[in-house]
Design a protein around this motif. Structure first.
Motif, mmCIF file in Angstrom:
data_model
loop_
_atom_site.group_PDB
_atom_site.id
_atom_site.type_symbol
_atom_site.label_atom_id
_atom_site.label_comp_id
_atom_site.label_asym_id
_atom_site.label_seq_id
_atom_site.Cartn_x
_atom_site.Cartn_y
_atom_site.Cartn_z
ATOM 1 N N GLN A 119 0.877 -1.068 0.098
ATOM 2 C CA GLN A 119 0.171 0.035 0.002
ATOM 3 C C GLN A 119 0.914 1.409 -0.054
ATOM 4 O OE1 GLN A 119 -2.583 -0.374 3.502
ATOM 5 N NE2 GLN A 119 -3.879 -1.581 2.027
ATOM 6 N N LEU A 123 0.645 5.757 -1.502
ATOM 7 C CA LEU A 123 1.235 7.211 -0.979
ATOM 8 C C LEU A 123 2.189 7.854 -1.681
ATOM 9 C CD1 LEU A 123 1.645 9.097 1.419
ATOM 10 C CD2 LEU A 123 3.280 7.664 2.162
ATOM 11 N N ALA A 168 -2.316 7.789 14.188
ATOM 12 C CA ALA A 168 -3.120 7.045 13.031
ATOM 13 C C ALA A 168 -3.372 5.692 13.379
ATOM 14 C CB ALA A 168 -2.500 7.347 11.828
ATOM 15 N N SER A 171 -5.351 2.795 10.831
ATOM 16 C CA SER A 171 -6.093 3.407 9.820
ATOM 17 C C SER A 171 -5.419 3.888 8.556
ATOM 18 C CB SER A 171 -7.007 4.383 10.523
ATOM 19 O OG SER A 171 -7.782 4.979 9.595
ATOM 20 N N LEU A 172 -5.766 3.219 7.499
ATOM 21 C CA LEU A 172 -4.962 3.568 6.106
ATOM 22 C C LEU A 172 -5.228 5.123 5.883
ATOM 23 C CD1 LEU A 172 -3.324 2.925 3.901
ATOM 24 C CD2 LEU A 172 -5.135 2.098 2.662
ATOM 25 N N ALA A 173 -6.888 5.189 6.048
ATOM 26 C CA ALA A 173 -7.209 6.644 5.708
ATOM 27 C C ALA A 173 -6.575 7.810 6.602
ATOM 28 C CB ALA A 173 -8.655 6.498 5.794
ATOM 29 N N LEU A 174 -6.573 7.569 7.711
ATOM 30 C CA LEU A 174 -5.782 8.589 8.835
ATOM 31 C C LEU A 174 -4.430 8.677 8.267
ATOM 32 C CD1 LEU A 174 -7.325 8.132 12.363
ATOM 33 C CD2 LEU A 174 -7.576 9.755 10.664
ATOM 34 N N LEU A 176 -2.789 8.199 5.520
ATOM 35 C CA LEU A 176 -2.607 9.073 4.135
ATOM 36 C C LEU A 176 -2.797 10.302 4.413
ATOM 37 C CD1 LEU A 176 -4.351 6.389 1.713
ATOM 38 C CD2 LEU A 176 -1.761 6.729 1.785
ATOM 39 N N ILE A 177 -4.029 10.781 5.482
ATOM 40 C CA ILE A 177 -4.251 12.064 5.545
ATOM 41 C C ILE A 177 -3.038 12.831 6.207
ATOM 42 C CG2 ILE A 177 -5.725 13.623 6.694
ATOM 43 C CD1 ILE A 177 -8.197 11.712 6.042
ATOM 44 N N GLU A 180 0.068 12.999 4.037
ATOM 45 C CA GLU A 180 -0.160 14.307 3.005
ATOM 46 C C GLU A 180 0.108 15.684 3.592
ATOM 47 O OE1 GLU A 180 -0.110 14.022 -0.329
ATOM 48 O OE2 GLU A 180 0.281 12.203 0.360
#
Length: 466
Positions: A119, A123, A168, A171-174, A176-177, A180
């Motif tokens: 994954q 990123l 985070a 949690s993949l979403a957290l 990535l946020i 970024e």
């Protein structure tokens, strides 16, 4: 280019490693996969170095034939006496070390905390796209906020990203946020620092009396290498302390190991970036406005080192119009220093186009970084300054293109500079092109043949000297 180069590795690293691996090892690959990834990187490195070495051609220049050697003590002297270069260097080395540590830890995080090394390509892809958008916004953001405010705004966003990243979890979403928020400001900070270091060339010239361009501009890549080396040391220690070694998986990492890893890769960068901001706030004072003042002062003193040089001629010398337009007397120029002949006698032209040409055969002795002025010394010894517009240093080179470099020989009629007049007019500035002979005191006769108001073409004779 650097944004694409840095982030494309994140896109391809795990697909390449896993493609060549015999054992996927929970998505982390094996030694065979990592070997072939390293081989590909090394091969590309060698090929691109050779392309640069054999594909880059130097411009021949008398200035580059200088045989004077610069010793290590001379290097230290330049660095230590240029206080703004030292200040931005200290701030940047703390910053680049901090971001290098966290950036280098992200693959470990995806492999041993999230448990999905593949994954990481997500990123890398997002970073490449977002990084290009971030770079493209730099001119607008720097113009609205100024470089100093932009730097601190970027640091604030990055620190928020580190804080979110540290909590985070899986949690993949957290993740990535957070990643970024940490990454988006990096290209902007890089450009802010690059611009300030570039401005340190003129600052050093103003303070020390000589230009040290090559040395000054080599500081930034040196600091990046230093920060990368320190990050390797920290990440290596963090990985070993957390048990992230050969054969380890996300399931084998203990809670204590994960906490130890996070302390290394989140707390340490946070502290380093905060320290970098404090150094920047208290020590870095070279703003765009200060740099513009310095360049203007350098312009007003340019050519003084040549004014006592011997002028060799058996008869008269002539200077042609460097640009087409309407001839003006120097006294008509709105700048009082030029109008009072404080920078030497000369003339001015209200331009009808934007092309500036060499008025005689000469050597280019100075090309100002803002590209709105050029200093020439003729083969006979005439020291000439061609200055485009009044107050145009504030444009910081926007709308100007220089076709020459310092030390280059030019023939009469060679194009020196091209500018887009609407940029000057939109900024509410005067576009008058001013031509002054810095060493005009050595001439007995100084005759301007056409009368003010005459329409000229570039190349028409304007001034004769004896």
């Amino acid at each position: 280019g650097s944004t694409i180069g840095a982030n494309i590795v994140g896109v391809v690293i795990m697909p390449i490693v896993l493609f060549f691996s015999l054992n996927r090892n929970g998505g982390a690959g094996d030694n065979r996969g990592w070997f072939w990834f390293a081989f590909i990187v090394a091969l590309l490195g060698v090929l691109t170095v050779l392309a640069v070495a054999f594909g880059t051609h130097e411009i021949e220049s008398d200035l580059r034939k200088n045989t004077e050697k610069t010793g290590f003590k001379d290097v230290l002297k330049v660095l230590t006496k240029n206080d703004q270069l030292m200040a931005i260097a200290l701030s940047y080395v703390l910053y680049t070390t901090g971001i290098s540590i966290l950036n280098a830890s992200e693959l470990y995080y995806f492999t041993y905390i999230l448990g999905h090394a593949a994954q990481f390509s997500i990123l890398g892809t997002i970073n490449t796209i977002v990084g290009l958008l971030s770079v493209s916004l730099f001119p607008q953001l720097a113009g609205k906020l100024n470089r100093r405010n932009l730097f601190f705004a970027c640091i604030a966003v990055m620190l928020c990203g580190i804080g979110l990243f540290s909590v985070a979890g899986t949690s993949l979403a957290l993740v990535l946020i957070a990643a970024e928020l940490f990454f988006i400001p990096q290209p902007l900070v890089f450009l802010v620092v690059l611009m300030i270091i570039t401005d340190c060339v003129e600052y050093g010239q103003w303070k020390l009396g000589h230009r040290d361009e090559a040395l000054t501009l080599s500081v930034r890549p040196l600091l990046d290498k230093f920060g990368g080396a320190i990050s390797n040391l920290v990440i290596g220690a963090a990985a070993v302390a957390a048990g992230m070694t050969t054969g380890a998986t996300a399931d084998s990492i203990t809670k204590a190991g994960a906490i130890s890893f996070k302390l290394h890769v989140f707390a340490l960068p946070f502290v380093l970036i905060v320290l970098s901001s404090l150094v920047f706030f208290f020590r870095v004072k070279l703003t765009e406005e200060k740099h513009a003042e310095i360049v203007e002062e350098l312009e007003r003193t340019w050519g003084h080192e040549f004014i006592d040089d011997k002028v060799e001629t058996d008869g008269g010398l002539s200077i042609s119009a460097p640009i087409s337009g309407e001839l003006l007397a120097l006294s008509q120029v709105a700048d009082p220093v030029f109008a009072s002949e404080g920078l030497g006698k000369g003339f001015a032209i209200k331009p009808s186009d934007g092309c500036v040409y060499a008025p005689f055969d000469a050597m280019v002795r100075q090309v100002f970084t803002t590209r709105h002025a050029v200093g020439l010394v003729s083969e006979d010894g005439i020291v000439l300054l061609i200055h485009i517009g009044i107050g145009t240093v504030k444009l910081k080179g926007t709308g100007f293109v220089s076709y020459v470099v310092e030390g280059q020989h030019v023939k009469k009629g060679d194009k020196l500079i091209e500018f887009w007049d609407p940029v000057i007019q939109k900024a509410g500035l005067d576009d008058t092109v001013i031509v002054t002979v810095t060493n005009s005191h050595v001439f007995n006769d100084f005759v301007i043949k056409p009368t003010p108001g005459t329409s000229l073409q570039a190349g028409d004779t304007v001034l004769t000297l004896k």
